[in-house]
Design a protein around this motif. Structure first.
Motif, mmCIF file in Angstrom:
data_model
loop_
_atom_site.group_PDB
_atom_site.id
_atom_site.type_symbol
_atom_site.label_atom_id
_atom_site.label_comp_id
_atom_site.label_asym_id
_atom_site.label_seq_id
_atom_site.Cartn_x
_atom_site.Cartn_y
_atom_site.Cartn_z
ATOM 1 N N GLU A 81 0.812 -1.223 0.000
ATOM 2 C CA GLU A 81 0.000 0.000 0.000
ATOM 3 C C GLU A 81 0.842 1.269 0.000
ATOM 4 O O GLU A 81 0.292 2.359 -0.002
ATOM 5 N N GLU A 82 2.149 1.112 -0.002
ATOM 6 C CA GLU A 82 3.042 2.265 -0.109
ATOM 7 C C GLU A 82 4.056 1.985 -1.207
ATOM 8 O O GLU A 82 4.578 0.879 -1.305
ATOM 9 N N ASP A 83 4.311 2.985 -2.029
ATOM 10 C CA ASP A 83 5.286 2.848 -3.111
ATOM 11 C C ASP A 83 5.001 1.633 -3.989
ATOM 12 O O ASP A 83 5.922 0.900 -4.383
ATOM 13 N N ALA A 84 3.743 1.419 -4.301
ATOM 14 C CA ALA A 84 3.349 0.232 -5.060
ATOM 15 C C ALA A 84 3.954 0.220 -6.468
ATOM 16 O O ALA A 84 4.446 -0.822 -6.914
ATOM 17 N N CYS A 85 3.932 1.350 -7.142
ATOM 18 C CA CYS A 85 4.501 1.397 -8.493
ATOM 19 C C CYS A 85 6.015 1.156 -8.426
ATOM 20 O O CYS A 85 6.579 0.465 -9.272
ATOM 21 N N LYS A 86 6.655 1.692 -7.414
ATOM 22 C CA LYS A 86 8.087 1.472 -7.200
ATOM 23 C C LYS A 86 8.374 -0.016 -6.978
ATOM 24 O O LYS A 86 9.352 -0.556 -7.508
ATOM 25 N N ALA A 87 7.521 -0.688 -6.230
ATOM 26 C CA ALA A 87 7.686 -2.118 -5.979
ATOM 27 C C ALA A 87 7.566 -2.906 -7.286
ATOM 28 O O ALA A 87 8.369 -3.820 -7.547
ATOM 29 N N TRP A 88 6.578 -2.577 -8.114
ATOM 30 C CA TRP A 88 6.407 -3.267 -9.400
ATOM 31 C C TRP A 88 7.664 -3.070 -10.260
ATOM 32 O O TRP A 88 8.205 -4.026 -10.809
ATOM 33 N N LYS A 89 8.117 -1.834 -10.349
ATOM 34 C CA LYS A 89 9.281 -1.536 -11.184
ATOM 35 C C LYS A 89 10.534 -2.230 -10.659
ATOM 36 O O LYS A 89 11.384 -2.656 -11.443
ATOM 37 N N ALA A 90 10.660 -2.354 -9.358
ATOM 38 C CA ALA A 90 11.814 -3.046 -8.778
ATOM 39 C C ALA A 90 11.788 -4.520 -9.161
ATOM 40 O O ALA A 90 12.808 -5.082 -9.569
ATOM 41 N N ALA A 91 10.646 -5.146 -9.033
ATOM 42 C CA ALA A 91 10.531 -6.572 -9.351
ATOM 43 C C ALA A 91 10.796 -6.841 -10.827
ATOM 44 O O ALA A 91 11.411 -7.846 -11.189
ATOM 45 N N TYR A 92 10.361 -5.950 -11.703
ATOM 46 C CA TYR A 92 10.482 -6.140 -13.144
ATOM 47 C C TYR A 92 11.637 -5.363 -13.761
ATOM 48 O O TYR A 92 11.680 -5.165 -14.973
ATOM 49 N N ALA A 93 12.611 -4.956 -12.935
ATOM 50 C CA ALA A 93 13.724 -4.138 -13.414
ATOM 51 C C ALA A 93 14.455 -4.756 -14.597
ATOM 52 O O ALA A 93 14.879 -4.043 -15.519
ATOM 53 N N LYS A 94 14.599 -6.060 -14.625
ATOM 54 C CA LYS A 94 15.307 -6.720 -15.744
ATOM 55 C C LYS A 94 14.540 -6.572 -17.061
ATOM 56 O O LYS A 94 15.134 -6.708 -18.133
ATOM 57 N N TYR A 95 13.250 -6.329 -16.977
ATOM 58 C CA TYR A 95 12.448 -6.199 -18.194
ATOM 59 C C TYR A 95 12.208 -4.750 -18.611
ATOM 60 O O TYR A 95 11.763 -4.510 -19.718
ATOM 61 N N LEU A 96 12.431 -3.837 -17.703
ATOM 62 C CA LEU A 96 12.095 -2.434 -18.002
ATOM 63 C C LEU A 96 13.267 -1.651 -18.586
ATOM 64 O O LEU A 96 14.373 -1.866 -18.395
#
Length: 157
Positions: free
Chosen positions: A142-157
């Motif tokens: 519930e905090e920094d949710a978009c940041k969490a998504w981007k961190a998990a998918y960093a290899k793809y972004l």
């Protein structure tokens, strides 16, 4: 069916084979239906991850800015999920899978069967204004949710 008579079951291809013998009426199949097919819950956004080994879909509830996923993201241990259970939420070796850890990133990379499709789909989701993530595996973010998504998918972004 009694509680939600207008509900439709939309599945990914691998679940179609499982659910039809159970007598469930399937209204649509991600990965089989043409891209852009509408299932009746639009304008909520969704993205079918065609390159993901588990054939998963990310759903985005626009009004609440909530991303809803199953196997696309883990945030373990699932203490909320197990708060009323007599079982422990801790599972050796996997109870530390979270969006920022290396295990999550390696797992997502390994499950990415088509890297270009994964890049496309991960980018699409990363452009949504995500404020909260509800996932099947683990606690809400519930905090920094978009940041969490981007961190998990960093290899793809």
């Amino acid at each position: 069916r009694k509680a939600y008579p207008d509900a439709k079951l939309v599945v990914v291809d691998r679940l179609l084979k499982e659910k039809q013998p159970e007598g469930l009426e399937v209204a649509g199949v991600y990965g089989v239906d043409p891209e852009g097919t509408e299932y009746g819950f639009e304008p909520e956004d969704h993205r079918y991850f065609s390159g993901f080994g588990n054939q998963d879909v990310a759903f985005y509830h626009i009004a609440s800015k909530t991303l809803i996923v199953a196997d696309l993201l883990f945030n373990l241990p699932g203490t909320e999920q197990y708060s009323k259970s007599t079982e422990s939420s801790k599972i050796p070796l996997v109870d530390k899978i979270d969006p920022y850890g290396g295990l999550q990133k390696r797992m997502l990379w390994a499950l990415g069967k088509n890297k270009e499709a994964m890049r496309r789909d991960a980018r699409t989701v990363s452009e949504w204004d995500i404020q909260r993530i509800i996932m099947y595996h683990g606690d809400l973010i519930e905090e920094d949710a978009c940041k969490a998504w981007k961190a998990a998918y960093a290899k793809y972004l």
